[in-house]
Design a protein around this motif. Sequence first.
Motif, PDB file in Angstrom:
ATOM      1  N   GLN A   1      72.692  52.723  -3.337  1.00 31.12           N
ATOM      2  CA  GLN A   1      73.379  52.563  -2.067  1.00 31.12           C
ATOM      3  C   GLN A   1      74.452  53.637  -1.899  1.00 31.12           C
ATOM      4  N   LEU A   2      74.494  54.196  -0.712  1.00 30.81           N
ATOM      5  CA  LEU A   2      75.502  55.210  -0.403  1.00 30.81           C
ATOM      6  C   LEU A   2      76.437  54.637   0.656  1.00 30.81           C
ATOM      7  N   LYS A   3      77.701  54.422   0.284  1.00 29.63           N
ATOM      8  CA  LYS A   3      78.691  53.894   1.223  1.00 29.63           C
ATOM      9  C   LYS A   3      79.647  55.021   1.584  1.00 29.63           C
ATOM     10  N   VAL A   4      79.775  55.280   2.889  1.00 29.89           N
ATOM     11  CA  VAL A   4      80.613  56.384   3.353  1.00 29.89           C
ATOM     12  C   VAL A   4      81.714  55.855   4.268  1.00 29.89           C
TER      13      VAL A   4
ATOM     14  N   VAL B   1      77.241  62.425   8.928  1.00 25.47           N
ATOM     15  CA  VAL B   1      76.288  61.316   8.898  1.00 25.47           C
ATOM     16  C   VAL B   1      75.855  60.957  10.310  1.00 25.47           C
ATOM     17  N   CYS B   2      74.542  60.989  10.553  1.00 23.43           N
ATOM     18  CA  CYS B   2      73.966  60.561  11.829  1.00 23.43           C
ATOM     19  C   CYS B   2      73.415  59.146  11.671  1.00 23.43           C
ATOM     20  N   ILE B   3      73.772  58.250  12.604  1.00 26.12           N
ATOM     21  CA  ILE B   3      73.318  56.859  12.557  1.00 26.12           C
ATOM     22  C   ILE B   3      72.789  56.470  13.925  1.00 26.12           C
ATOM     23  N   ASP B   4      71.548  56.028  13.966  1.00 30.84           N
ATOM     24  CA  ASP B   4      70.911  55.640  15.224  1.00 30.84           C
ATOM     25  C   ASP B   4      70.847  54.123  15.310  1.00 30.84           C
TER      26      ASP B   4
ATOM     27  N   MET C   1      88.898  54.896  11.681  1.00 31.76           N
ATOM     28  CA  MET C   1      87.854  55.229  10.718  1.00 31.76           C
ATOM     29  C   MET C   1      86.934  54.024  10.524  1.00 31.76           C
ATOM     30  N   VAL C   2      85.713  54.294  10.075  1.00 29.40           N
ATOM     31  CA  VAL C   2      84.736  53.226   9.861  1.00 29.40           C
ATOM     32  C   VAL C   2      84.039  53.442   8.526  1.00 29.40           C
ATOM     33  N   VAL C   3      83.420  52.375   8.025  1.00 25.65           N
ATOM     34  CA  VAL C   3      82.629  52.431   6.793  1.00 25.65           C
ATOM     35  C   VAL C   3      81.182  52.109   7.142  1.00 25.65           C
ATOM     36  N   TYR C   4      80.254  52.846   6.533  1.00 22.54           N
ATOM     37  CA  TYR C   4      78.832  52.595   6.745  1.00 22.54           C
ATOM     38  C   TYR C   4      78.107  52.709   5.407  1.00 22.54           C
ATOM     39  N   GLU C   5      77.093  51.862   5.197  1.00 22.78           N
ATOM     40  CA  GLU C   5      76.365  51.854   3.927  1.00 22.78           C
ATOM     41  C   GLU C   5      74.872  52.067   4.150  1.00 22.78           C
ATOM     42  N   PHE C   6      74.303  53.041   3.450  1.00 26.12           N
ATOM     43  CA  PHE C   6      72.862  53.239   3.412  1.00 26.12           C
ATOM     44  C   PHE C   6      72.298  52.430   2.245  1.00 26.12           C
ATOM     45  N   PRO C   7      71.169  51.756   2.432  1.00 22.13           N
ATOM     46  CA  PRO C   7      70.578  50.998   1.323  1.00 22.13           C
ATOM     47  C   PRO C   7      69.933  51.931   0.297  1.00 22.13           C
ATOM     48  N   ARG C   8      69.651  51.387  -0.869  1.00 25.35           N
ATOM     49  CA  ARG C   8      68.952  52.138  -1.913  1.00 25.35           C
ATOM     50  C   ARG C   8      67.576  52.538  -1.399  1.00 25.35           C
ATOM     51  N   GLY C   9      67.149  53.754  -1.700  1.00 26.03           N
ATOM     52  CA  GLY C   9      65.835  54.194  -1.249  1.00 26.03           C
ATOM     53  C   GLY C   9      65.568  55.642  -1.602  1.00 26.03           C
ATOM     54  N   ASP C  10      64.422  56.127  -1.175  1.00 27.43           N
ATOM     55  CA  ASP C  10      64.019  57.516  -1.435  1.00 27.43           C
ATOM     56  C   ASP C  10      64.530  58.431  -0.331  1.00 27.43           C
TER      57      ASP C  10
END
Length: 297
Positions: A136-139, A194-197, A221-230
């Motif tokens: 997971q990537l949390k930004v 980071v682009c988020i749709d 400011m905001v926090v966003y998390e990408f799930p684990r993956g390829d």
Amino acid sequence: MELITSIRKAIDYMEKHLTDNISAQDVADQVYLSPFFFQKGFSLITGYGLGEYIRNRRLHNAALDLKETEDKVIDIALRYCYETQESFSKAFSRFHGVTPTQAREGADVKTFLPLSIKVQVQGGIQMEYKVTTMFQLKVIGFQKEFDYETAYQDIPKFWDEICEKYAANVYAGNEPANPQEKAIIDHCIGEYGVCIDDIGGGKFRYLVAGKYSGGDVPDGMVVYEFPRGDWAVFDCIGPIPESLQSLNTRIFKEWLPGNPDYELCGNGNVEWYDCVNGEKTDKDYHSAIWIPVKKKA
């Protein structure tokens, strides 16, 4: 060739629904892609924004209706999804260079036919990439909404705005003067773009961001998390933003349409910037694009 096939199908769908009030979401749903990735691919491959393409096709057909029928201008305006005759006339004149009345009287108008997508294989330089599994990537970062069709021009201005407002003081070696400046230091904000749709309406969120290491989230400011993956990782060498935008174009025009193993997934992607070595204007500056992917069935 799934992306090319998707764009062809999307063009067919749009042709059948030019008189319907369709959105980018409606078109993307027909080809089972997120609006973000579909609109980006459509624009890079065809040279037209999705909204621009639909608008041009409607105005082309509207000109034909003016010349070939006796329908009232207001009826033609409503047919092609304009709310008023005035807004239609303004768009018509801007595109064709003549008013609807002049077109009806025989003035020349522009032609804008449906696109025909052909595959052209270009070689010579291999595009290097690797696929890696990330946790997971949390930004955390500063966020702004952008329009798909103007993002290439507007996002670099957003970076300049953030740097001038929040980063100049700490980049000069001074102690942080507020929570936002402290967050820039604590989370290395500026390492990621980071682009988020996930908002729809032809827009997406973009974050000037860093890796979130916990703690308070300052105002604005905001926090966003990408799930684990390829993720497919494409390294880039060259000055920013030109080299990174060029790489982004190549990914969607060359790598993605012809890739036999991977397809897009998720609703975002990440730009990585080397915050330690070199300046972004250097010829050997290192950056990268990370795109979430999955194995094709």
